[in-house]
Design an enzyme around this catalytic site. Structure first.
Site, PDB file in Angstrom:
ATOM      1  N   GLU A 132      -7.260   8.740   6.284  1.00 18.01           N
ATOM      2  CA  GLU A 132      -7.694   9.542   7.693  1.00 18.01           C
ATOM      3  C   GLU A 132      -7.789  10.895   7.256  1.00 18.01           C
ATOM      4  OE1 GLU A 132      -3.960   8.793  10.189  1.00 18.01           O
ATOM      5  OE2 GLU A 132      -3.872   7.101  10.077  1.00 18.01           O
ATOM      6  N   HIS A 169      -2.789  10.775   0.594  1.00 16.61           N
ATOM      7  CA  HIS A 169      -1.612  10.709   1.823  1.00 16.61           C
ATOM      8  C   HIS A 169      -1.577  12.048   2.263  1.00 16.61           C
ATOM      9  CE1 HIS A 169      -0.674   8.023   5.076  1.00 16.61           C
ATOM     10  NE2 HIS A 169      -0.136   8.552   5.786  1.00 16.61           N
ATOM     11  N   TYR A 183      -4.299   1.983  16.385  1.00 10.53           N
ATOM     12  CA  TYR A 183      -2.656   2.146  16.465  1.00 10.53           C
ATOM     13  C   TYR A 183      -2.678   1.960  17.939  1.00 10.53           C
ATOM     14  CZ  TYR A 183       0.055   3.431  12.520  1.00 10.53           C
ATOM     15  OH  TYR A 183       0.085   3.637  10.818  1.00 10.53           O
ATOM     16  N   ASN A 221      -6.899   1.881   9.948  1.00 12.13           N
ATOM     17  CA  ASN A 221      -5.701   2.453  10.466  1.00 12.13           C
ATOM     18  C   ASN A 221      -6.452   1.974  12.198  1.00 12.13           C
ATOM     19  OD1 ASN A 221      -5.028   2.576   7.635  1.00 12.13           O
ATOM     20  ND2 ASN A 221      -4.875   4.885   7.842  1.00 12.13           N
ATOM     21  N   GLU A 224      -3.681  -0.364   8.067  1.00 12.04           N
ATOM     22  CA  GLU A 224      -2.595   0.482   9.362  1.00 12.04           C
ATOM     23  C   GLU A 224      -2.402  -0.280  10.315  1.00 12.04           C
ATOM     24  OE1 GLU A 224      -0.804   4.449   9.474  1.00 12.04           O
ATOM     25  OE2 GLU A 224      -1.532   4.581   7.058  1.00 12.04           O
ATOM     26  N   ARG A 250       1.023  -0.806   0.109  1.00 14.17           N
ATOM     27  CA  ARG A 250      -0.458  -0.082  -0.135  1.00 14.17           C
ATOM     28  C   ARG A 250       1.217   1.543   0.185  1.00 14.17           C
ATOM     29  NH1 ARG A 250      -1.881   2.986   4.745  1.00 14.17           N
ATOM     30  NH2 ARG A 250      -3.688   4.328   3.992  1.00 14.17           N
TER      31      ARG A 250
HETATM   32  O1  LGS Z   1       3.318   7.396   9.740  1.00 14.17           O
HETATM   33  C1  LGS Z   1       1.743   7.625  10.212  1.00 14.17           C
HETATM   34  C2  LGS Z   1       1.630   6.962  11.493  1.00 14.17           C
HETATM   35  C3  LGS Z   1       2.288   6.910  12.435  1.00 14.17           C
HETATM   36  O2  LGS Z   1       0.919   6.476  13.079  1.00 14.17           O
HETATM   37  C4  LGS Z   1       1.084   7.589   8.789  1.00 14.17           C
HETATM   38  O3  LGS Z   1       1.675   8.064   7.629  1.00 14.17           O
HETATM   39  C5  LGS Z   1      -0.609   7.951   9.045  1.00 14.17           C
HETATM   40  O4  LGS Z   1      -1.522   7.627   8.353  1.00 14.17           O
HETATM   41  C6  LGS Z   1      -1.437   7.372  10.293  1.00 14.17           C
HETATM   42  O5  LGS Z   1      -1.707   8.413  11.163  1.00 14.17           O
HETATM   43  N1  LGS Z   1      -0.381   7.241  11.116  1.00 14.17           N
HETATM   44  C7  LGS Z   1      -0.003   6.724  13.225  1.00 14.17           C
HETATM   45  N2  LGS Z   1      -0.887   7.061  13.128  1.00 14.17           N
HETATM   46  C8  LGS Z   1      -1.662   7.011  14.957  1.00 14.17           C
HETATM   47  C9  LGS Z   1      -2.413   7.968  16.233  1.00 14.17           C
HETATM   48  C10 LGS Z   1      -2.801   7.856  16.514  1.00 14.17           C
HETATM   49  C11 LGS Z   1      -2.550   8.818  17.388  1.00 14.17           C
HETATM   50  C12 LGS Z   1      -2.786   8.609  19.379  1.00 14.17           C
HETATM   51  C13 LGS Z   1      -3.040  10.018  19.681  1.00 14.17           C
HETATM   52  C14 LGS Z   1      -3.191  10.105  21.356  1.00 14.17           C
HETATM   53  C15 LGS Z   1      -2.123  11.115  22.395  1.00 14.17           C
END
Ligand code: LGS
Length: 448
Positions: free
Chosen positions: A167, A122, A294, A292, A352, A78
């Site tokens: 996202e 993206h 996490y 996605n 993701e 991807r």
């Molecule tokens: O690299 C990004 C990854 C890494 O963690 C990627 O480009 C995105 O599509 C994606 O948002 N990504 C990502 N998201 C994790 C978001 C977790 C937010 C937690 C916040 C808590 C304070």
């Protein structure tokens, strides 16, 4: 072994990246600047002044990177397309070298038996379009649909899986509300408008796809379950607001043609009246949803934290990743079950999932020991298997990320790759997690 884990026969195993995070050479061969180019070059936005000028140099090393994918045994890859590489000013003229890069990448992947999964957007919006209001300008739905048409016409003969946006929540929240991501605005009134135009652009592109495309198209959303920190009504309401804001804001309009009621409560006087016909455009039939995932958040009421009026509470006994996110695989199974129940069990891909942890230097003999990342993958893959057993229609999984890369505002300080990248030499080294993932793929999950 009677309780060996086995994924469905055609389950697709892949890994993800995105254009600005890995490609480098952002202005090469006639490409136009994106808002990430501008944002990264404005001091103070990215940790240590890092930029995507070189990143993983994937623009010049894609052949080597496809060979790595092959070595790991990936069945799918991807990646995203840089809109301003293809259309330097976002509209009109197509740059033949820019689009040619993706055309060639697709051929290289297919030659190795790897299925390309393409994301059209993206986050790296052409700067010219941002100068005309970007996601705040309603015309962007047409701009995006025109760009999407160019890509479908060029690649749909070989690309069988498309996603419109990655996202949209993060674009609206990070780009327009908190300003931690490009274009770096802090404006409570802008965020819902950007979100709405992202949804309209998504719908417009899907409409074009139904005219010219022959395969599958979907939307990729980030989902994060919200659990109340206590039984109190205030905390439960806070979790419900957070849930509507993050998980319902995009999926409800796409599936039901309306926003969650609670969005009004979240944004208050910043929540506009939307033209009813917009929802016709937004609510297009989709072939899949990309999820996605996490982490989760345990949420407490906090009136000063606008607009949701909630904050996350740290869990003292939990493991946290380098980015400060709790490792909580149960949140993934809960989320997938929620999506299946609320939206009629649509086909899902986990587009993701992964974690940044501190990685030791590359050891003698070229190994990188990353047991915490392996543990993260193992737990989350088991959680996915569990919900598949219950009937949730998960069709594939992509690890984030194939390579260590530019983690947006964190720069290169946070490593999410299953492949280690030495950013001084561009040397790639498979981490233990890549060898682990290779086993997972080779055994279709039995090794879990
Ligand atoms: O690299 C990004 C990854 C890494 O963690 C990627 O480009 C995105 O599509 C994606 O948002 N990504 C990502 N998201 C994790 C978001 C977790 C937010 C937690 C916040 C808590 C304070």
């Amino acid at each position: 072994m009677s309780n060996a884990i086995e994924f469905p026969k055609n389950f697709l195993w892949g890994a993800s990246t995105s254009a600005y995070q890995i490609e480098g050479s952002p202005l090469a061969d006639g490409a136009g600047p994106s808002i990430w180019q501008r944002f990264a070059h404005s001091p103070g936005n990215i940790r240590d002044g890092d930029t995507g000028d070189v990143a993983c140099d994937h623009y010049r090393r894609s052949a080597q990177d496809v060979a790595l994918m092959r070595e790991i045994g990936l069945q799918a890859y991807r990646f995203s397309i840089s809109w301003s590489r293809v259309m330097p000013s976002g509209r009109g003229a197509v740059n033949p070298v820019g689009i040619g890069f993706y055309d060639e990448l697709v051929d290289r992947l297919l030659a190795q038996g790897i299925k390309p999964m393409v994301t059209l957007f993206h986050w790296d919006l052409p700067e010219t379009l941002d100068n005309q209001g970007g996601w705040l300008n309603r015309d962007i739905a047409d701009w995006f649909a025109d760009y999407a048409r160019v890509m479908f016409e060029r690649l749909d003969d070989r690309v069988t899986s498309w996603a419109t946006l990655n996202e949209p929540w993060v674009v609206s929240d990070g780009g327009y509300l908190n300003g931690t991501l490009a274009p770096g605005h802090h404006n409570r009134f802008e965020a819902p408008i950007a979100a709405h135009n992202l949804l309209r652009a998504h719908g417009a592109a899907v409409k074009v796809y139904r005219e010219v495309g022959k395969h599958e198209i979907g939307l990729v959303v980030n989902l994060e379950p919200k659990y109340p920190a206590s039984e109190s009504a205030a905390d439960q309401q806070a979790a419900a607001r957070g849930h509507a804001y993050m998980n319902g804001q995009f999926l409800d309009p796409v599936f039901f043609g309306r926003y969650p009621e609670k969005m009004k409560d979240v944004y208050g006087d910043a929540w506009p009246e939307w033209p009813a016909e917009d929802f016709e455009l937004i609510r297009q039939r989709l072939d899949f949803i990309g999820v996605n995932y996490y982490t989760r958040s345990v949420t407490r009421d906090e009136p000063s934290a606008l607009p949701v009026r909630a904050v996350a509470v740290r869990q003292p006994l939990a493991t946290y990743t380098e980015t400060g996110w709790e490792v909580y695989a149960r949140g993934l199974s809960d989320t997938l079950e929620w999506v299946a129940a609320r939206y009629g069990n649509p086909p899902l891909y986990i587009t993701e999932n992964g974690a940044a942890f501190f990685d030791p230097p590359v050891a003698e003999g070229g190994r990188v020991h990353d047991p915490l990342r392996i543990d993260y993958y193992q737990k989350h893959l088991r959680a996915i298997h569990e919900v598949i057993q219950k009937g949730v229609d998960v069709r594939g999984y992509c690890a984030w990320s194939l390579l260590d890369n530019l983690e947006w505002a964190h720069g290169f300080s946070k490593r999410f790759g299953i492949v280690h990248v030495n950013f001084a030499t561009q040397e790639r080294t498979l981490k233990d997690s890549a060898y682990f993932y290779r086993e997972v793929i080779a055994t279709n999950g039995a090794v879990l």
